[in-house]
Design a protein around this motif. Structure first.
Motif, PDB file in Angstrom:
ATOM      1  N   MET A 138       0.839  -1.191   0.000  1.00 44.92           N
ATOM      2  CA  MET A 138       0.000   0.000   0.000  1.00 44.92           C
ATOM      3  C   MET A 138       0.883   1.254   0.000  1.00 44.92           C
ATOM      4  O   MET A 138       1.902   1.301   0.679  1.00 44.92           O
ATOM      5  CB  MET A 138      -0.934   0.019   1.210  1.00 44.92           C
ATOM      6  N   ALA A 139       0.479   2.219  -0.813  1.00 48.50           N
ATOM      7  CA  ALA A 139       1.233   3.471  -0.897  1.00 48.50           C
ATOM      8  C   ALA A 139       0.945   4.337   0.329  1.00 48.50           C
ATOM      9  O   ALA A 139      -0.183   4.372   0.830  1.00 48.50           O
ATOM     10  CB  ALA A 139       0.849   4.215  -2.164  1.00 48.50           C
ATOM     11  N   HIS A 140       1.974   5.042   0.797  1.00 49.94           N
ATOM     12  CA  HIS A 140       1.845   5.887   1.988  1.00 49.94           C
ATOM     13  C   HIS A 140       2.679   7.143   1.833  1.00 49.94           C
ATOM     14  O   HIS A 140       3.780   7.112   1.289  1.00 49.94           O
ATOM     15  CB  HIS A 140       2.317   5.122   3.227  1.00 49.94           C
ATOM     16  N   TYR A 141       2.126   8.264   2.317  1.00 51.12           N
ATOM     17  CA  TYR A 141       2.902   9.501   2.365  1.00 51.12           C
ATOM     18  C   TYR A 141       2.403  10.373   3.511  1.00 51.12           C
ATOM     19  O   TYR A 141       1.287  10.906   3.482  1.00 51.12           O
ATOM     20  CB  TYR A 141       2.786  10.275   1.050  1.00 51.12           C
ATOM     21  N   ASN A 142       3.223  10.480   4.563  1.00 46.88           N
ATOM     22  CA  ASN A 142       2.998  11.420   5.665  1.00 46.88           C
ATOM     23  C   ASN A 142       1.627  11.310   6.346  1.00 46.88           C
ATOM     24  O   ASN A 142       1.071  12.316   6.792  1.00 46.88           O
ATOM     25  CB  ASN A 142       3.203  12.856   5.171  1.00 46.88           C
ATOM     26  N   THR A 143       1.085  10.089   6.439  1.00 47.04           N
ATOM     27  CA  THR A 143      -0.178   9.916   7.175  1.00 47.04           C
ATOM     28  C   THR A 143      -0.048   8.744   8.159  1.00 47.04           C
ATOM     29  O   THR A 143      -0.821   7.780   8.097  1.00 47.04           O
ATOM     30  CB  THR A 143      -1.359   9.666   6.222  1.00 47.04           C
ATOM     31  N   PRO A 144       0.912   8.809   9.081  1.00 44.69           N
ATOM     32  CA  PRO A 144       1.094   7.700  10.031  1.00 44.69           C
ATOM     33  C   PRO A 144      -0.128   7.475  10.907  1.00 44.69           C
ATOM     34  O   PRO A 144      -0.322   6.371  11.434  1.00 44.69           O
ATOM     35  CB  PRO A 144       2.312   8.143  10.856  1.00 44.69           C
TER      36      PRO A 144
END
Length: 259
Positions: A1-7
């Motif tokens: 799954m793609a992730h960017y700055n949303t922990p």
């Protein structure tokens, strides 16, 4: 799954994916976050860092590269391409998607309307498989040379590098290949998408990235849903999903508190 700055999305996401009836390994493909998420790694959660691309090109290019990495390196027969803000609402979702693969080696949700990006696109986006929740038979897509490269979309299909979105080359390759596709619905822009299988808190990451001008982006696309309403709907959906996890799935979300 793609992730960017949303922990803040990871705990709920992992609790839902790791409690499917079919065991799975989750790859979190981080596309350049400023805050490390390496501490979320575990026996069945792998953190992979995808290098950022030229910022003058499409912002979705790094996500396309993440999808390509997953497809190239997957060691299982089936691969689910998704995003961290897409949540399973059924414990049988992966099992059901897998049951479709023998007749439809690619199954998921169709690409949302892209005609507003560029009038020259017209209706070409219709029939394009999206990337927010799409399972593929890895052997089939590899054998048919299905790619995610946005540059290939420019060179082969005459598309603008700054138009369309992450899945454009993937989708056009699929159409050209003649692979049997199974559409379970269609993505929608700037809306909370929810059905019996999934909930997609769409635009959460984008809104966080571009908070200062995101309202203007929505207005420019003529969407009737205001930024404030969208954010409130997403907030309420998180509450419903956590209640479902606790009451129906009998899963303690605190067990996934790696953050």
């Amino acid at each position: 799954m793609a992730h960017y700055n949303t922990p803040e999305l990871l705990q709920l996401s992992l609790a839902l994916w790791l409690n499917q009836t079919v065991p799975c390994e989750v790859w979190i493909l981080d596309t350049g976050s400023t805050e490390s998420i390496d501490h979320w790694a575990s026996d069945n959660v792998k953190i992979i860092h995808i290098p950022q691309c030229n910022p003058k090109r499409h912002t979705a290019e790094v996500v396309a590269n993440a999808c390509q990495y997953a497809q190239d390196n997957c060691t299982t027969k089936y691969l689910m391409q998704t995003h961290v803000d897409v949540y399973p609402k059924s414990r049988h979702m992966l099992e059901y998607w897998m049951s479709l693969m023998s007749e439809h080696p690619v199954a998921g949700y169709g690409m949302s309307d892209r005609s507003f990006f560029d009038p020259s696109i017209k209706d070409r986006w219709q029939g394009v498989m999206g990337h927010s929740l799409t399972m593929v038979d890895v052997d089939v897509v590899r054998a048919n040379k299905i790619d995610w490269s946005l540059q290939k979309g420019v060179d082969k299909y005459g598309l603008s590098i700054n138009g369309w979105d992450t899945e454009v080359t993937f989708g056009m390759d699929l159409i050209e290949s003649g692979i049997a596709l199974r559409f379970l619905g269609r993505d929608k822009n700037f809306k909370l998408a929810s059905d019996k299988w999934h909930s997609h808190c769409r635009s959460y990451t984008t809104a966080k990235m571009h908070a200062s001008n995101y309202k203007n982006v929505i207005n420019a696309y003529g969407n009737s849903l205001s930024f404030e309403v969208l954010q409130e709907e997403i907030k309420q959906e998180f509450i419903r999903l956590k209640k479902m996890l606790s009451d129906s799935w009998k899963v303690d979300i605190n067990k996934y508190n790696h953050g």
